[in-house]
Scaffold this active site. Structure first.
Site, short mmCIF file in Angstrom:
data_model
loop_
_atom_site.label_atom_id
_atom_site.label_comp_id
_atom_site.label_asym_id
_atom_site.label_seq_id
_atom_site.Cartn_x
_atom_site.Cartn_y
_atom_site.Cartn_z
N LYS A 197 0.82 -1.21 0.00
CA LYS A 197 0.00 0.00 0.00
C LYS A 197 0.87 1.27 0.00
CE LYS A 197 -2.28 0.87 3.82
NZ LYS A 197 -2.15 2.23 4.37
N ARG A 228 11.85 -13.45 7.07
CA ARG A 228 13.09 -12.69 7.03
C ARG A 228 14.01 -13.20 8.13
NH1 ARG A 228 15.09 -6.95 6.20
NH2 ARG A 228 15.56 -6.57 8.38
N ARG A 255 -10.96 3.50 9.24
CA ARG A 255 -10.74 2.09 9.51
C ARG A 255 -12.02 1.36 9.88
NH1 ARG A 255 -4.93 0.98 10.93
NH2 ARG A 255 -3.91 2.97 10.69
N ARG A 290 -0.96 -9.89 13.25
CA ARG A 290 -1.15 -8.58 12.61
C ARG A 290 -2.23 -8.64 11.55
NH1 ARG A 290 4.06 -6.18 9.97
NH2 ARG A 290 2.81 -4.33 9.54
N ARG A 349 13.87 -11.86 13.95
CA ARG A 349 13.29 -10.87 14.88
C ARG A 349 11.84 -11.26 15.14
NH1 ARG A 349 15.38 -5.70 11.61
NH2 ARG A 349 17.52 -5.65 12.41
#
Ligand code: ZN
Length: 236
Positions: A13, A128, A88, A172, A161
């Protein structure tokens, strides 16, 4: 023209907002950036917002909308704006639409939803890995090390991480979709939603968005020819 850009974390986005606003010459209005700017400059609304944030409270919708309206009234937004980060919820969407009508006598033009399926989002958001010694980042899919879990340069064991872990990404996305799906359905029912396939190159995503916006801003006759739609197929 006022547009809203929607997309899950990892849908690209931010990249699209950046490219689009320069291609179609409208302002990028990110509610997060506006807050930071107002707080930094110490504007009345920035001071008000900071009060809520410092007390650990949510900034009320009216304050956010007032901040956005003030900004839309500046010369930077004379050609229109691409709203990013707000609304939202359906309640916020209604309040925003009312405020736009009151102040500018028009509502939201289109909602651009950059759609990427959950599996692809998870692949982009997680996977990652980083070398603790030389800090080289790797990605399980896009840029894997030669040997799984081992740095190519110094053979150190790679680590992940918390933010890059699959479980974090899943949470999320769940939060995002729980909050945003009702809004997407709401705009779809109003016939304002442009659903764009986000699972292609950045360039193609941009082109699809621009094409969809152009087709929709044409008069109906031209649009029918381009989309191959007749009155009957539209009714059906
Ligand atoms: Zn290394």
């Amino acid at each position: 023209m006022y547009l809203i850009l929607l997309g899950a974390p990892g849908a690209g986005k931010g990249t699209q907002a950046h490219i689009l606003t320069s291609r179609i010459q409208i302002a990028h209005v990110s509610s997060g950036d506006l807050f930071r700017e107002n707080i930094k400059k110490g504007t009345p609304i920035g001071i008000e917002a900071k009060g809520y944030i410092d007390r650990g409270e949510l900034v009320p919708d009216e304050t956010v909308i007032e901040m956005i309206m003030n900004h839309l009234n500046t010369p930077a937004c004379r050609n229109g704006a691409l709203l990013d980060g707000f609304p939202r919820t359906i309640f916020q969407a209604d309040s925003l639409n009312n405020a736009l009508h009151e102040r500018f006598n028009k509502g939201i033009g289109r909602i651009i939803y950059v759609k990427v399926d959950t599996d692809a989002l998870l692949q982009r958001l997680s996977g990652r890995w980083i070398c603790p010694v030389c800090q080289t980042p790797y990605h399980e899919l896009n840029n894997p090390p030669k040997i799984k879990g081992i740095c190519d340069h110094d053979a150190a064991a790679l680590y992940q991480r918390d933010d890059d872990k699959r479980s974090t990404a899943e949470r999320r996305l769940q939060v995002y979709f729980n909050q945003t799906m009702p809004l997407i359905e709401y705009y779809k029912k109003q016939g304002l939603l442009l659903e764009i396939n986000g699972q292609q190159s950045v360039e193609n995503v941009t082109n699809d968005i621009i094409e969809a916006l152009n087709v929709l801003s044409m008069d109906k006759e031209k649009k029918d020819i381009i989309l191959g739609e007749t009155e009957e197929s539209l009714v059906a």
